[in-house]
Scaffold this motif. Structure first.
Motif, PDB file in Angstrom:
ATOM      1  N   GLY A 113      -0.819   3.703 -13.418  1.00  0.00           N
ATOM      2  CA  GLY A 113      -0.114   2.287 -12.929  1.00  0.00           C
ATOM      3  C   GLY A 113      -0.904   1.257 -14.256  1.00  0.00           C
ATOM      4  O   GLY A 113      -0.054   0.865 -14.207  1.00  0.00           O
ATOM      5  N   HIS A 114      -2.137   1.236 -14.114  1.00  0.00           N
ATOM      6  CA  HIS A 114      -3.311   0.079 -14.708  1.00  0.00           C
ATOM      7  C   HIS A 114      -3.127   0.609 -16.165  1.00  0.00           C
ATOM      8  O   HIS A 114      -2.450  -0.007 -17.208  1.00  0.00           O
TER       9      HIS A 114
ATOM     10  N   MET B 218       7.499   4.344 -10.201  1.00  0.00           N
ATOM     11  CA  MET B 218       7.071   4.806 -11.070  1.00  0.00           C
ATOM     12  C   MET B 218       6.338   4.950 -10.446  1.00  0.00           C
ATOM     13  O   MET B 218       5.255   6.604 -10.959  1.00  0.00           O
ATOM     14  N   ALA B 219       4.675   4.031 -10.696  1.00  0.00           N
ATOM     15  CA  ALA B 219       3.589   4.202 -10.370  1.00  0.00           C
ATOM     16  C   ALA B 219       2.792   4.734  -9.317  1.00  0.00           C
ATOM     17  O   ALA B 219       1.758   5.706  -8.932  1.00  0.00           O
TER      18      ALA B 219
ATOM     19  N   LEU C 194       1.120   1.805 -17.473  1.00  0.00           N
ATOM     20  CA  LEU C 194       1.798   0.802 -17.042  1.00  0.00           C
ATOM     21  C   LEU C 194       2.385  -0.134 -17.606  1.00  0.00           C
ATOM     22  O   LEU C 194       2.707  -1.382 -17.285  1.00  0.00           O
TER      23      LEU C 194
ATOM     24  N   SER D 117       0.260  -5.878  -7.945  1.00  0.00           N
ATOM     25  CA  SER D 117       1.332  -5.274  -7.848  1.00  0.00           C
ATOM     26  C   SER D 117       0.757  -3.669  -7.867  1.00  0.00           C
ATOM     27  O   SER D 117       1.305  -2.458  -7.243  1.00  0.00           O
TER      28      SER D 117
ATOM     29  N   ASN E 213       8.505  -5.379  -1.121  1.00  0.00           N
ATOM     30  CA  ASN E 213       7.777  -4.360  -2.111  1.00  0.00           C
ATOM     31  C   ASN E 213       7.662  -3.264  -1.542  1.00  0.00           C
ATOM     32  O   ASN E 213       7.832  -1.714  -1.659  1.00  0.00           O
TER      33      ASN E 213
ATOM     34  N   ASN F  41      11.359  -2.934  -8.020  1.00  0.00           N
ATOM     35  CA  ASN F  41      10.556  -2.962  -8.664  1.00  0.00           C
ATOM     36  C   ASN F  41      10.552  -1.455  -9.200  1.00  0.00           C
ATOM     37  O   ASN F  41       9.348  -0.797  -8.841  1.00  0.00           O
ATOM     38  N   ILE F  42      11.292  -1.324 -10.536  1.00  0.00           N
ATOM     39  CA  ILE F  42      11.404   0.161 -11.218  1.00  0.00           C
ATOM     40  C   ILE F  42       9.493   1.262 -11.482  1.00  0.00           C
ATOM     41  O   ILE F  42       9.034   2.044 -11.101  1.00  0.00           O
ATOM     42  N   THR F  43       8.996  -0.592 -11.759  1.00  0.00           N
ATOM     43  CA  THR F  43       7.508   0.034 -12.102  1.00  0.00           C
ATOM     44  C   THR F  43       6.791   0.451 -11.550  1.00  0.00           C
ATOM     45  O   THR F  43       5.703   1.566 -11.112  1.00  0.00           O
ATOM     46  N   GLU F  44       6.733   0.040 -10.308  1.00  0.00           N
ATOM     47  CA  GLU F  44       6.264   0.612  -9.248  1.00  0.00           C
ATOM     48  C   GLU F  44       6.391   1.461  -7.645  1.00  0.00           C
ATOM     49  O   GLU F  44       5.761   2.453  -8.209  1.00  0.00           O
TER      50      GLU F  44
ATOM     51  N   MET G 177       0.047  -2.044 -15.296  1.00  0.00           N
ATOM     52  CA  MET G 177       0.296  -3.124 -14.658  1.00  0.00           C
ATOM     53  C   MET G 177      -1.096  -3.581 -13.763  1.00  0.00           C
ATOM     54  O   MET G 177      -2.140  -2.999 -14.380  1.00  0.00           O
TER      55      MET G 177
END
Length: 309
Positions: free
Chosen positions: A244-245, A66-67, A248, A254, A127, A61-64, A250
């Motif tokens: 993250g929240h 990055m976060a 992004l 996650s 993850n 998960n690229i978002t995770e 999220m």
């Protein structure tokens, strides 16, 4: 009550390890043997099995990534600058790099992973392992690179690459990913044996962590340790949560995953790096002790924010 049920078993194992070592029932040699089994055999087996069984298409998960990593890099830079600015006469580059490591490196295996399993379940382990695969490699490479340049020495990428690739954690995760991706099915009898070998991994890891705390003491430069703990346990998870929240978008498990990983105390491997580079050993040893104790409050707060608030 849920938060207590998540944290208490972990505190129990850490406390038991500390108590039995503190009263001299177990010696350094005993703990070294248990640690060698845990970190070189049981934990790698545990990591291998979980990456072998993980749904890879859901784990990357690229978002995770990055976060988690962008705030970690920001905090590393902040720790580096703080060390240079608040020291009398200014610390040299190697000392600042190691201090920055102490502000940003998380104990993801011994502490973060058990917390996440207890709070979110085993379904999130794939993850977790994808995130932590790059954790040591990135931060250790930056620390060695900055330290070498500050000392006017050359940085050996081949030597560093070998040390990372042959790290039991990296090897076990990588091997599990490769066999998983290849579609090879391991025999059931082998899986049963490996499962039995990996079962004591987290219990042994927490026990050894507690035992090792009895070997460390708080240094005279405790103010630096307190500052590192504040950055590590307060600022880093807050940055991860906000980025993250709000940055992004999220939510749910996650977001909880990356925040809880970042809220973990300083990993003992950072102290080993300080010992290897011969700088900041006492400060990082103190930070390991303080951050591990204070992480009970940090985890309690973030579990409340993420799961119950």
């Amino acid at each position: 009550m849920f938060i207590v049920s998540v944290i208490f078993p972990l505190i129990f194992m850490v406390g038991l390890g500390y108590l039995l070592t503190h009263i001299k029932y177990l010696s350094r040699e005993h703990i070294a043997g248990i640690g060698k089994f845990a970190f070189n055999i049981s934990i790698p087996t545990f990591l291998f099995l979980n990456m072998y069984k993980a749904p890879l298409e859901q784990s990357l998960n690229i978002t995770e990534l990055m976060a988690f990593y962008l705030p970690v890099l920001a905090v590393y830079g902040l720790g580096f600058m703080a060390s240079r600015l608040i020291s009398r006469g200014g610390k040299n580059q190697a000392e600042s790099a190691v201090y920055a490591l102490g502000c940003s490196y998380s104990n993801t295996i011994l502490v973060g992973l058990p917390i996440i399993i207890a709070a979110l379940g085993e379904s999130m382990m794939g993850n977790v392992f994808v995130i932590i695969t790059f954790h040591s490699a990135l931060l250790f490479a930056m620390t060695f690179l900055l330290s070498s340049r500050g000392a006017g020495q050359g940085f050996s990428w081949p030597r560093f690459t070998r040390s990372i690739l042959f790290n039991p954690v990296v090897m076990s995760i990588s091997l599990g990913i490769m066999i998983n991706a290849s579609g090879i099915k391991l025999p059931d009898v082998l899986m049963s044996g490996l499962s039995l070998l990996g079962q004591p991994a987290l219990a042994c890891a927490l026990f050894v962590l507690g035992a090792n705390l009895s070997f460390y003491s708080i240094s005279q430069e405790w103010k630096f340790s307190v500052l590192a703990c504040g950055i590590k346990l307060l600022l880093l998870p807050a940055l991860v949560y906000c980025f993250g929240h709000y940055g992004l978008g999220m939510v749910g498990e996650s977001l909880s995953l990356v925040v809880l990983l970042s809220a973990s105390p300083l990993g003992v491997n950072a102290y080993l790096i300080a010992t290897q580079l011969k700088v900041q050993q006492s400060i990082l040893a103190s930070t390991v002790v303080l951050s591990t104790v204070l992480s009970v409050l940090s985890f309690g707060f973030w579990l409340w924010i993420l799961l119950e608030a």
